[in-house]
Design an enzyme around this catalytic site. Sequence first.
Site, PDB file in Angstrom:
ATOM      1  N   GLU A   1       8.026 -24.982  49.487  1.00  0.00           N
ATOM      2  CA  GLU A   1       8.283 -23.584  49.132  1.00  0.00           C
ATOM      3  C   GLU A   1       9.546 -23.053  49.821  1.00  0.00           C
ATOM      4  O   GLU A   1      10.289 -22.265  49.245  1.00  0.00           O
ATOM      5  CB  GLU A   1       7.068 -22.724  49.524  1.00  0.00           C
ATOM      6  CG  GLU A   1       5.871 -22.998  48.624  1.00  0.00           C
ATOM      7  CD  GLU A   1       4.524 -22.664  49.254  1.00  0.00           C
ATOM      8  OE1 GLU A   1       4.083 -23.444  50.128  1.00  0.00           O
ATOM      9  OE2 GLU A   1       3.926 -21.659  48.889  1.00  0.00           O
TER      10      GLU A   1
ATOM     11  N   ARG B   1       9.733 -14.937  52.162  1.00  0.00           N
ATOM     12  CA  ARG B   1       8.614 -15.145  51.251  1.00  0.00           C
ATOM     13  C   ARG B   1       7.803 -13.851  51.180  1.00  0.00           C
ATOM     14  O   ARG B   1       7.429 -13.296  52.209  1.00  0.00           O
ATOM     15  CB  ARG B   1       7.722 -16.266  51.775  1.00  0.00           C
ATOM     16  CG  ARG B   1       6.501 -16.437  50.927  1.00  0.00           C
ATOM     17  CD  ARG B   1       5.346 -16.973  51.717  1.00  0.00           C
ATOM     18  NE  ARG B   1       4.183 -17.065  50.853  1.00  0.00           N
ATOM     19  CZ  ARG B   1       2.945 -17.145  51.299  1.00  0.00           C
ATOM     20  NH1 ARG B   1       2.713 -17.157  52.588  1.00  0.00           N
ATOM     21  NH2 ARG B   1       1.949 -17.215  50.461  1.00  0.00           N
TER      22      ARG B   1
ATOM     23  N   ARG C   1     -12.812 -19.196  51.440  1.00  0.00           N
ATOM     24  CA  ARG C   1     -12.929 -18.218  50.345  1.00  0.00           C
ATOM     25  C   ARG C   1     -13.826 -18.753  49.239  1.00  0.00           C
ATOM     26  O   ARG C   1     -13.801 -19.958  48.940  1.00  0.00           O
ATOM     27  CB  ARG C   1     -11.552 -17.918  49.741  1.00  0.00           C
ATOM     28  CG  ARG C   1     -10.618 -17.252  50.709  1.00  0.00           C
ATOM     29  CD  ARG C   1      -9.231 -17.079  50.103  1.00  0.00           C
ATOM     30  NE  ARG C   1      -8.211 -17.547  51.035  1.00  0.00           N
ATOM     31  CZ  ARG C   1      -6.946 -17.786  50.713  1.00  0.00           C
ATOM     32  NH1 ARG C   1      -6.519 -17.614  49.480  1.00  0.00           N
ATOM     33  NH2 ARG C   1      -6.096 -18.217  51.616  1.00  0.00           N
TER      34      ARG C   1
ATOM     35  N   HIS D   1       0.856 -18.563  45.035  1.00  0.00           N
ATOM     36  CA  HIS D   1       1.443 -19.906  45.227  1.00  0.00           C
ATOM     37  C   HIS D   1       2.499 -20.212  44.153  1.00  0.00           C
ATOM     38  O   HIS D   1       2.782 -21.373  43.881  1.00  0.00           O
ATOM     39  CB  HIS D   1       0.386 -21.030  45.137  1.00  0.00           C
ATOM     40  CG  HIS D   1      -0.679 -20.999  46.179  1.00  0.00           C
ATOM     41  ND1 HIS D   1      -1.991 -21.229  45.873  1.00  0.00           N
ATOM     42  CD2 HIS D   1      -0.613 -20.794  47.510  1.00  0.00           C
ATOM     43  CE1 HIS D   1      -2.715 -21.160  46.985  1.00  0.00           C
ATOM     44  NE2 HIS D   1      -1.899 -20.893  47.991  1.00  0.00           N
TER      45      HIS D   1
ATOM     46  N   ASN E   1       8.860 -16.598  56.752  1.00  0.00           N
ATOM     47  CA  ASN E   1       7.532 -16.305  56.196  1.00  0.00           C
ATOM     48  C   ASN E   1       6.791 -15.466  57.236  1.00  0.00           C
ATOM     49  O   ASN E   1       6.253 -15.996  58.199  1.00  0.00           O
ATOM     50  CB  ASN E   1       6.795 -17.620  55.911  1.00  0.00           C
ATOM     51  CG  ASN E   1       5.446 -17.383  55.258  1.00  0.00           C
ATOM     52  OD1 ASN E   1       5.002 -16.242  55.109  1.00  0.00           O
ATOM     53  ND2 ASN E   1       4.797 -18.455  54.867  1.00  0.00           N
TER      54      ASN E   1
END
Length: 400
Positions: free
Chosen positions: A386, A90, A241, A180, A7
Amino acid sequence: MKILVINAGSSSMKYQLIDMEDESVIAKGNCERIGAGGHFKHTTGDGRVYETDVVMNNHTEAFVQIKNALLSDEYGVIKNLDEVSAIGHRIVQGGALFSESVIVNEDVIKGIESLIPLAPLHNAAHVQGIRACLDVFGTEVPEVVVFDTAFHSTMPPKAFTYPVPYEYYEKYAVRRYGFHGTSHRYVSQRCAELMGKDIKDVKMITCHLGNGSSITAIKGGKVIDTSMGLTPLDGIMMGTRTGSLDPSVVTFIAEKEGFTPSEMDTLLNKKSGFLGISGVSSDDRDVTAAAESGNERAKLAIDILEYQILKYIGSYTAALGGVDAIVFTAGIGENQCSHRINVCDQLAYMGVKVDAELNAKATRGVEGKISTPDSTVDVFVIPTNEELVIARDTMALVQK
Ligand code: ADP
């Protein structure tokens, strides 16, 4: 077969080496502060830890650290690099180009590069990661890319089209993509397994709540809607955010404060959400602790988060035409049991009942059903994985 999962971010690179025999993690680690000093940490499945400050000027130098650690006498887990059968990366933005995982070739790299305008920080770093990997591991080790957006590619146009002039969709591919996806895919499949049902027969809402959060409606294993949009800024409020806003808030503040688009982008992505409302922290644990000790703005931040989760579950239940299962995952979803019960208690009108004791037990990696046997909807906590999805896709593609 051993698969290395990567990643790559702009200044960090996380990795896991997974043994696909039993899907165990043989080693994992993180290269941090790439290009600005450097810190490297490597942990083996049997608990050996190697941690050091070391200069990594770029992703290739970071890969050299990973390679050396994997092969090291003291902290290593393999004798030879060719024990790594394949590498899975990823990738955040697959746009409309990639609806599933693919083996890397020059056209694929160019495709990921062409999507950089849609995810400037992420996709540029992923391309650096892939190229660095090719430098260090060579072209003979197959590489696979797995996209965060791919699982959401089944959304219908009515869910992904923004009501701005259609020419901007045609000219710039401005639409909802969702993120996601690898996590929503993993927990939805696991949820069907835990229910003992074919995923084709299940309607579910998966809540991935972490520093970044998204909620997804899944019917028969296919995404019909998701809360994140063109970028991971849309949807529910997050650590720093905003989530969804009246767009006029953006133009109003920009005009009042004289902010440029880039300054507004920083405000919306880095200074808002939990941090902006509470003034305490972007971390749910800190904000929850502050709320419990009487901080009113921290309490407001928590109230907003729980209210927004509740509203998404309500609207997605309508979109799905009913719901069989709700899943909570990621840092907050897996650990902050107070939010789960506060949200689910307000879903009592549709027959949702959560067992307080089961809910309290499901933290720190514990998987399980937290609803009561007479609840009309099954509620699960499922730790996401993941990396495992990336490793499984990588194995499946290289074995083809
Ligand atoms: P990211 O989106 O960066 O992957 P995570 O999924 O790790 O984020 O989620 C981070 C959030 O989860 C933080 O707000 C933090 O408060 C919360 N969190 C993480 N671990 C725990 C824990 N063990 N207990 C409570 N909350 C946690």
